[in-house]
Design a protein around this motif. Sequence first.
Motif, PDB file in Angstrom:
ATOM      1  N   GLU A 246      42.549  34.002  29.775  1.00  0.00           N
ATOM      2  CA  GLU A 246      41.708  34.532  30.846  1.00  0.00           C
ATOM      3  C   GLU A 246      42.337  34.444  32.242  1.00  0.00           C
ATOM      4  O   GLU A 246      41.897  35.141  33.152  1.00  0.00           O
TER       5      GLU A 246
ATOM      6  N   ARG B 251      51.631  36.353  39.007  1.00  0.00           N
ATOM      7  CA  ARG B 251      50.820  36.968  37.958  1.00  0.00           C
ATOM      8  C   ARG B 251      51.196  36.262  36.661  1.00  0.00           C
ATOM      9  O   ARG B 251      52.371  36.027  36.392  1.00  0.00           O
TER      10      ARG B 251
ATOM     11  N   TYR C 242      37.933  38.404  43.251  1.00  0.00           N
ATOM     12  CA  TYR C 242      38.469  37.305  42.455  1.00  0.00           C
ATOM     13  C   TYR C 242      37.392  36.297  42.075  1.00  0.00           C
ATOM     14  O   TYR C 242      36.469  36.028  42.842  1.00  0.00           O
TER      15      TYR C 242
ATOM     16  N   ASP D 286      44.575  35.189  35.245  1.00  0.00           N
ATOM     17  CA  ASP D 286      45.359  36.347  35.671  1.00  0.00           C
ATOM     18  C   ASP D 286      46.444  36.006  36.686  1.00  0.00           C
ATOM     19  O   ASP D 286      47.543  36.536  36.618  1.00  0.00           O
ATOM     20  N   GLU D 287      46.117  35.140  37.656  1.00  0.00           N
ATOM     21  CA  GLU D 287      47.047  34.857  38.743  1.00  0.00           C
ATOM     22  C   GLU D 287      46.970  33.388  39.156  1.00  0.00           C
ATOM     23  O   GLU D 287      45.950  32.729  38.940  1.00  0.00           O
TER      24      GLU D 287
ATOM     25  N   LYS E  16      39.259  39.406  38.561  1.00  0.00           N
ATOM     26  CA  LYS E  16      40.410  38.681  38.019  1.00  0.00           C
ATOM     27  C   LYS E  16      40.198  37.199  38.288  1.00  0.00           C
ATOM     28  O   LYS E  16      39.585  36.825  39.285  1.00  0.00           O
TER      29      LYS E  16
END
Length: 179
Positions: A130, A177, A113, A132-133, A3
């Motif tokens: 792209e 998120r 990550y 994620d977080e 991610k």
Amino acid sequence: MAKLLYSVTMSLDGFIAGPGGDMSWMTEYLGPNPEVDELIPRIGALLIGKRTATGDDPLKGQEGEGKAFGGGWEGPEFVVTHDIPGTESPGTTYVGDLPTAVAQAKAAAGDKYVNILGANVAKQCLEAGELDEVLTFIAPVMLGDGVRLFDHPGGRTVRLERLSTNQTPMATSLWFRVL
């Protein structure tokens, strides 16, 4: 699958660097942080913008200068730049376009990550779908000017879901998120 995480320290008024990319303001907020200590082993690769890779370092003149997380992390680094140098540094790959850099960083990170360093690269990842977080450490300082955490002229709403909130003596963290 890896991610993409944008982790960053920012001032209360939303700046991650001062005017001209100055990072010296951050030095006093880099103290012990259990959340960062827990994050570091979960990072498999870094995705870095060119300005961040060649810019100011809050640890300038100190042990850990020029190293990710002050030397607390080692691994593959992917620098996104249109100006690829003739020689590469060990562990650093220069990539001319974002999609290739993201793919290479994800492959290198495995199930960990890909940690993004740099506001512009984070914005590009967000716009490409792209990102994620986002993990933001809010330092108790206001800079008044500089590089914003997220800057989109004309505005753009990005919906986030809070995953966690933590407090340390140096900063308050908010982990989200991207929806």
